[in-house]
Motif scaffolding. Structure first.
Motif, short mmCIF file in Angstrom:
data_model
loop_
_atom_site.label_atom_id
_atom_site.label_comp_id
_atom_site.label_asym_id
_atom_site.label_seq_id
_atom_site.Cartn_x
_atom_site.Cartn_y
_atom_site.Cartn_z
N ALA A 69 0.85 -1.20 0.00
CA ALA A 69 0.00 0.00 0.00
C ALA A 69 0.88 1.25 0.00
N LYS A 70 1.93 1.22 0.81
CA LYS A 70 2.85 2.37 0.86
C LYS A 70 3.58 2.54 -0.48
N ALA A 72 2.54 1.61 -3.45
CA ALA A 72 1.61 2.11 -4.46
C ALA A 72 1.44 3.61 -4.32
N GLU A 73 1.29 4.07 -3.08
CA GLU A 73 1.13 5.51 -2.84
C GLU A 73 2.35 6.29 -3.33
N ILE A 76 2.49 6.44 -7.16
CA ILE A 76 1.46 7.32 -7.76
C ILE A 76 1.74 8.78 -7.41
N ASN A 77 2.12 9.01 -6.16
CA ASN A 77 2.44 10.38 -5.72
C ASN A 77 3.86 10.42 -5.16
N LYS B 73 -8.29 -3.80 -2.91
CA LYS B 73 -8.26 -2.34 -3.06
C LYS B 73 -6.96 -1.84 -3.69
N LEU B 74 -5.92 -2.73 -3.71
CA LEU B 74 -4.65 -2.32 -4.33
C LEU B 74 -4.56 -2.74 -5.79
N ARG B 75 -5.49 -3.59 -6.21
CA ARG B 75 -5.38 -4.14 -7.57
C ARG B 75 -5.43 -3.05 -8.62
N ARG B 76 -6.18 -2.00 -8.35
CA ARG B 76 -6.27 -0.92 -9.34
C ARG B 76 -5.08 0.02 -9.26
N ARG B 77 -4.33 -0.04 -8.17
CA ARG B 77 -3.22 0.90 -7.99
C ARG B 77 -1.88 0.30 -8.38
N LEU B 78 -1.78 -1.01 -8.31
CA LEU B 78 -0.51 -1.67 -8.65
C LEU B 78 -0.75 -2.63 -9.82
#
Lengths: 91, 178
Positions: A69-70, A72-73, A76-77, B73-78
């Motif tokens: 999660a970290k 990915a953030e 993206i940013n 919830k991470l599938r769309r971000r990674l």
């Protein structure tokens, strides 16, 4: 190392990506899957013999969900370069 | 100040006298860095050379970062496939040359290599395996800690894995805004 002993069977769960690469290589080179798997294992084991496990650099890193999660953030940013980074390339 | 040359390790480089003060790093550099590079092709070592003597080294390797059981919830971000990265596995400076900016020169070379890797084959950032007392050093450049489930180095004490996205790394020739 191939021997005259009767072959034995092994099974393993591998990623779909690795399986696809394995099958593509077999098609491309016209060899048997069992031959390639045994050769790959032999190469890997020979490398471990030559280089202790503690100095090998694993090519694949699996991270936790929290770190994902970290990550990915940050992708993206991304934070701007730090002052130390700027100083490193300044001059 | 003496001229520092950063280049790839050569097979005939004399590594026997290198002493960083960390016996594991010295053992790796003296005994295995060349095998890794020239025989097994699993890592490349860059050296900092001053007056023909190796003053520091950095060993890098291509790596991929995967997420075990990626949450919905991470599938769309990674992306679903592993992320390519440059792994800085080991970096050390000879005790006689410490505090002379050699580590920084090696780090700058690694950062430039990450941009080159991104342009040629893809790279989302740099993953460093930091010795515990170097964590603050890397944090200054923006690295953040990652929890690794598989693929950690076997060094002792266990290194701390940290990541820096490519976009946070200045590219060679990039205009620096202050």
């Amino acid at each position: 190392m191939a021997t005259s002993q009767s072959p034995v069977q092994i099974s393993a769960f591998i990623s779909a990506e690795t399986k696809a690469r394995l099958e593509a290589y077999i098609r491309e080179h016209g060899i048997k899957q069992s031959f390639l798997v045994e050769r790959a294992l032999q190469h890997h084991l020979a490398a471990i013999d030559a280089i202790p496990a503690d100095v090998l650099i694993p090519p694949v890193v699996v991270i936790s969900k929290a770190s994902a999660a970290k990550l990915a953030e940050r992708l993206i940013n991304p934070p701007p370069p730090t002052d130390a980074m700027k100083a490193l390339f300044d001059g | 100040m003496a001229k520092i040359e950063i280049r790839v390790l050569k097979p005939d480089d004399d590594r026997s006298g290198f002493t960083s003060g960390d016996s594991d790093l010295d053992r790796f550099f003296q005994k295995y860095a060349a095998q890794n590079q020239f025989r097994h092709h699993v890592g490349t070592t860059y050296v900092a050379v001053i007056d023909g003597v190796i003053a520091g080294f950095a060993t890098v390797s291509a790596a991929s970062i995967s997420v075990d059981d990626i949450p919905e919830k991470l599938r769309r971000r990674l992306p679903r496939y592993p992320l390519p990265a440059l792994r800085l596995a080991r970096l050390a400076v000879d005790q006689r040359r410490q505090h002379q900016g050699i580590g920084q020169r090696l780090l700058r070379a690694v950062f430039s290599l990450a941009h080159e890797m991104a342009a040629r084959v893809g790279c989302v950032g740099v993953l460093v395996d930091a010795v515990p007392n170097a964590v603050e050093y890397y944090r200054r450049y923006g690295f953040e800690e990652l929890e690794i489930l598989e693929g950690a180095l076997g060094d002792r004490p266990a290194p701390v894995s940290m990541f820096l996205p490519l976009a946070s790394i200045i590219a060679p020739g990039q205009l620096i805004q202050t």
